[in-house]
Design a protein around this motif. Structure first.
Motif, PDB file in Angstrom:
ATOM      1  N   PRO A   1      33.331  38.596  43.742  1.00  0.00           N
ATOM      2  CA  PRO A   1      32.403  39.735  43.745  1.00  0.00           C
ATOM      3  C   PRO A   1      33.073  41.025  44.192  1.00  0.00           C
ATOM      4  N   ALA A   2      33.932  40.931  45.213  1.00  0.00           N
ATOM      5  CA  ALA A   2      34.643  42.112  45.702  1.00  0.00           C
ATOM      6  C   ALA A   2      35.595  42.649  44.647  1.00  0.00           C
ATOM      7  N   LEU A   3      36.248  41.752  43.915  1.00  0.00           N
ATOM      8  CA  LEU A   3      37.184  42.166  42.871  1.00  0.00           C
ATOM      9  C   LEU A   3      36.451  42.889  41.746  1.00  0.00           C
ATOM     10  N   TYR A   4      35.261  42.426  41.412  1.00  0.00           N
ATOM     11  CA  TYR A   4      34.453  43.097  40.382  1.00  0.00           C
ATOM     12  C   TYR A   4      34.132  44.529  40.799  1.00  0.00           C
ATOM     13  N   VAL A   5      33.667  44.711  42.046  1.00  0.00           N
ATOM     14  CA  VAL A   5      33.319  46.047  42.538  1.00  0.00           C
ATOM     15  C   VAL A   5      34.546  46.945  42.575  1.00  0.00           C
ATOM     16  N   ALA A   6      35.673  46.398  43.048  1.00  0.00           N
ATOM     17  CA  ALA A   6      36.899  47.198  43.176  1.00  0.00           C
ATOM     18  C   ALA A   6      37.392  47.674  41.811  1.00  0.00           C
ATOM     19  N   LEU A   7      37.383  46.784  40.824  1.00  0.00           N
ATOM     20  CA  LEU A   7      37.926  47.139  39.511  1.00  0.00           C
ATOM     21  C   LEU A   7      36.987  48.017  38.688  1.00  0.00           C
ATOM     22  N   VAL A   8      35.697  47.886  38.907  1.00  0.00           N
ATOM     23  CA  VAL A   8      34.732  48.661  38.119  1.00  0.00           C
ATOM     24  C   VAL A   8      34.510  50.056  38.686  1.00  0.00           C
ATOM     25  N   SER A   9      34.423  50.162  40.023  1.00  0.00           N
ATOM     26  CA  SER A   9      34.007  51.441  40.604  1.00  0.00           C
ATOM     27  C   SER A   9      35.126  52.212  41.299  1.00  0.00           C
ATOM     28  N   VAL A  10      36.161  51.540  41.798  1.00  0.00           N
ATOM     29  CA  VAL A  10      37.192  52.233  42.588  1.00  0.00           C
ATOM     30  C   VAL A  10      38.524  52.303  41.854  1.00  0.00           C
ATOM     31  N   ASN A  11      38.952  51.214  41.273  1.00  0.00           N
ATOM     32  CA  ASN A  11      40.260  51.162  40.609  1.00  0.00           C
ATOM     33  C   ASN A  11      40.145  50.729  39.149  1.00  0.00           C
ATOM     34  N   PRO A  12      39.393  51.464  38.323  1.00  0.00           N
ATOM     35  CA  PRO A  12      39.295  51.073  36.910  1.00  0.00           C
ATOM     36  C   PRO A  12      40.590  51.258  36.143  1.00  0.00           C
ATOM     37  N   GLU A  13      41.529  52.039  36.700  1.00  0.00           N
ATOM     38  CA  GLU A  13      42.786  52.284  36.007  1.00  0.00           C
ATOM     39  C   GLU A  13      43.652  51.027  35.910  1.00  0.00           C
ATOM     40  N   VAL A  14      43.299  49.989  36.666  1.00  0.00           N
ATOM     41  CA  VAL A  14      44.049  48.736  36.615  1.00  0.00           C
ATOM     42  C   VAL A  14      43.872  48.065  35.249  1.00  0.00           C
ATOM     43  N   PHE A  15      42.691  48.231  34.628  1.00  0.00           N
ATOM     44  CA  PHE A  15      42.423  47.619  33.334  1.00  0.00           C
ATOM     45  C   PHE A  15      43.244  48.283  32.226  1.00  0.00           C
ATOM     46  N   LYS A  16      43.516  47.510  31.182  1.00  0.00           N
ATOM     47  CA  LYS A  16      44.016  48.099  29.942  1.00  0.00           C
ATOM     48  C   LYS A  16      42.897  48.910  29.299  1.00  0.00           C
ATOM     49  N   LEU A  17      43.242  49.801  28.402  1.00  0.00           N
ATOM     50  CA  LEU A  17      42.261  50.722  27.833  1.00  0.00           C
ATOM     51  C   LEU A  17      41.116  49.995  27.138  1.00  0.00           C
ATOM     52  N   ASP A  18      41.446  49.011  26.281  1.00  0.00           N
ATOM     53  CA  ASP A  18      40.383  48.307  25.557  1.00  0.00           C
ATOM     54  C   ASP A  18      39.488  47.501  26.491  1.00  0.00           C
ATOM     55  N   LEU A  19      40.096  46.916  27.552  1.00  0.00           N
ATOM     56  CA  LEU A  19      39.305  46.158  28.527  1.00  0.00           C
ATOM     57  C   LEU A  19      38.430  47.095  29.358  1.00  0.00           C
ATOM     58  N   ALA A  20      38.977  48.279  29.699  1.00  0.00           N
ATOM     59  CA  ALA A  20      38.204  49.258  30.459  1.00  0.00           C
ATOM     60  C   ALA A  20      37.007  49.743  29.654  1.00  0.00           C
ATOM     61  N   LEU A  21      37.201  49.929  28.350  1.00  0.00           N
ATOM     62  CA  LEU A  21      36.097  50.343  27.492  1.00  0.00           C
ATOM     63  C   LEU A  21      35.028  49.255  27.384  1.00  0.00           C
ATOM     64  N   PHE A  22      35.468  47.999  27.343  1.00  0.00           N
ATOM     65  CA  PHE A  22      34.523  46.877  27.294  1.00  0.00           C
ATOM     66  C   PHE A  22      33.669  46.823  28.554  1.00  0.00           C
ATOM     67  N   VAL A  23      34.309  46.983  29.715  1.00  0.00           N
ATOM     68  CA  VAL A  23      33.582  46.960  30.985  1.00  0.00           C
ATOM     69  C   VAL A  23      32.609  48.132  31.066  1.00  0.00           C
ATOM     70  N   ALA A  24      33.082  49.317  30.639  1.00  0.00           N
ATOM     71  CA  ALA A  24      32.214  50.502  30.674  1.00  0.00           C
ATOM     72  C   ALA A  24      31.002  50.331  29.761  1.00  0.00           C
ATOM     73  N   LYS A  25      31.206  49.703  28.600  1.00  0.00           N
ATOM     74  CA  LYS A  25      30.103  49.479  27.676  1.00  0.00           C
ATOM     75  C   LYS A  25      29.098  48.482  28.239  1.00  0.00           C
ATOM     76  N   SER A  26      29.608  47.465  28.980  1.00  0.00           N
ATOM     77  CA  SER A  26      28.701  46.462  29.553  1.00  0.00           C
ATOM     78  C   SER A  26      27.814  47.061  30.637  1.00  0.00           C
ATOM     79  N   ARG A  27      28.261  48.187  31.241  1.00  0.00           N
ATOM     80  CA  ARG A  27      27.477  48.823  32.304  1.00  0.00           C
ATOM     81  C   ARG A  27      26.720  50.055  31.788  1.00  0.00           C
TER      82      ARG A  27
END
Length: 440
Positions: free
Chosen positions: A281-307
């Motif tokens: 759960p902590a990793l989800y919050v960290a990657l989505v709201s604080v450190n989204p730059e860790v994701f690759k571009l296509d994965l970051a877009l997928f996460v952003a679309k899911s939210r």
């Protein structure tokens, strides 16, 4: 006057065997001694059986012949017969003795299958409320003179019996003496397992217990062989293993029923479940709201679309889902079995699907929370699962503030905290207690 053979047996079992008895019985104006363990031998029925056999016997010698064919054996055979749960009878002069096989306590009448643990490819017996039956189940499987039993009466208003079992020569003497002092020093009423837990040292605001509970005799015997102490509390259908160690949630005796590679795999999966429960759960919050730059571009877009369209922040939606799932799990435990599955269906599927369709939480978070619930159930022991689920909250808060750095920091602090815990100077992170006399 007791015969020398009776005195010799008494000297072998006089200390640290509180369930041992020597009863005098008068047969045809001749005194005989009935010897055994009251956790294995039904003394009342034994006396009645002996008296009935005596009525049809002309002498004590004839009585012994009628009782069994194991007559006039040496002292070591008598002692072994006692350990195996038989009744030993010795004449007053000590010249005659007999080991009676049939007079044994029925230990299976009040034994049921375990309700909180699921043994695989092993015995399905479970402990019950009767403390003597529980001790007898251990003695029946571990028939050795090294198994010691000490009993205590504790409490002020409500007197309760506590039994302590350990293997002499293996469990460290310092640990035995310390636990013995702590049990003798109990002045308050012991109503719950936690009341007994507090007698071994208070851990302020700590969810980790000094005691590990099991309802499986095979697991309790394994703990005894691992140089630990097993406690029984009357009207409590569990063996309480002291001290509780971190390995109790990762490995069990049932694992040894499988080949080594499969056993290793099971324990490795439990480690993964432990880590996943703490950080997912902590990793989800960290990657989505604080450190989204860790994701690759296509994965970051997928996460952003899911939210997309979700009004809550990643932290608030995660904390809401985590708390809701913990409430559902607690409700399932408390509710009757006839209602529990229905609540699981409503809470786990219908409510989750409704929250996603209402765009209160994302699909990805539902997957993460489901994985956490499954992972938390992989560790051994209900209490271990509960405290691991509790420890994920501080890491979740740190992740919402500092991102990946908060996750790593929280995980390291959790490990340091667990490593700092001790039970009578035995560290919680110890994997094995050294045998008495074993060099470091």
């Amino acid at each position: 006057m007791r015969a020398n053979i009776v005195k010799e047996i008494q000297s072998r079992f006089s200390n640290h065997y509180d369930d041992f008895f020597i009863e005098e019985e008068l047969v045809e104006k001749t005194t005989i001694f009935l010897i055994g363990f009251n956790t294995l031998v039904d003394l009342a029925k034994s006396k009645l059986f002996v008296q009935q056999m005596a009525d049809s016997s002309a002498s004590v010698k004839a009585l012994f012949k009628n009782l069994s064919d194991r007559i006039n054996v040496d002292t070591e055979q008598l002692i072994q017969g006692i350990l195996e749960g038989n009744l030993v009878i010795v004449s007053q002069d000590g010249k005659q003795n007999v080991v009676v096989d049939p007079i044994v306590k029925n230990l299976r009448s009040s034994i049921s299958e375990p309700k909180n643990e699921s043994p695989i490819q092993s015995s399905t017996d479970a402990f019950g409320d009767d403390i003597n039956t529980n001790v007898g189940m251990i003695r029946k499987r571990l028939s050795t003179a090294s198994l010691c039993h000490c009993s205590y009466q504790v409490g002020e208003l409500e007197k309760r019996k506590i039994s302590m079992l350990y293997i002499k020569g293996r469990t460290p003497n310092a640990l035995i003496e310390k636990v013995n002092e702590q049990l003798k020093g109990i002045k308050t009423d012991i109503e719950t397992i936690d009341d007994l837990n507090l007698q071994f040292g208070k851990r302020r605001l700590s969810p980790v217990s000094h005691l590990s509970a099991t309802e499986l005799p095979i697991q309790a015997i394994h703990s005894l062989k691992e140089n630990r102490i097993v406690l029984f509390l009357d009207n409590c259908p569990f063996a309480l293993v002291f001290p509780n160690l971190i390995w109790d949630m990762l490995g069990g005796i049932n694992d040894r029923n499988f080949p080594f590679i499969l056993s290793f795999m099971l324990r490795f999966f439990r480690v993964i479940g432990l880590v996943a429960t703490l950080i997912l759960p902590a990793l989800y919050v960290a990657l989505v709201s604080v450190n989204p730059e860790v994701f690759k571009l296509d994965l970051a877009l997928f996460v952003a679309k899911s939210r997309e369209g979700i009004p809550l922040s990643a932290f608030l939606e995660t904390i809401a889902m985590v708390v809701l799932v913990d409430l559902i799990l607690e409700a399932i435990v408390r509710l009757p079995k006839s209602v529990g599955p229905a609540i699981t269906m409503v809470g786990g599927i219908i409510l989750g699907q409704a929250m996603v369709e209402a765009k209160l939480v994302s699909n990805l978070l539902v997957i993460v929370i489901t994985a956490v619930v499954i992972a938390s159930s992989a560790v051994i022991g209900m209490q271990n699962s509960l405290y691991i689920r509790l420890l994920k909250y501080p890491i979740l808060i740190l992740a919402s503030l500092f991102g990946i750095l908060g996750v790593c920091t929280g995980f390291i602090i959790t490990i340091i905290y667990l490593a700092s815990l001790t039970s009578n100077d035995v560290p919680y992170m110890t994997f094995r207690i050294k045998q008495e006399g074993e060099t470091k």
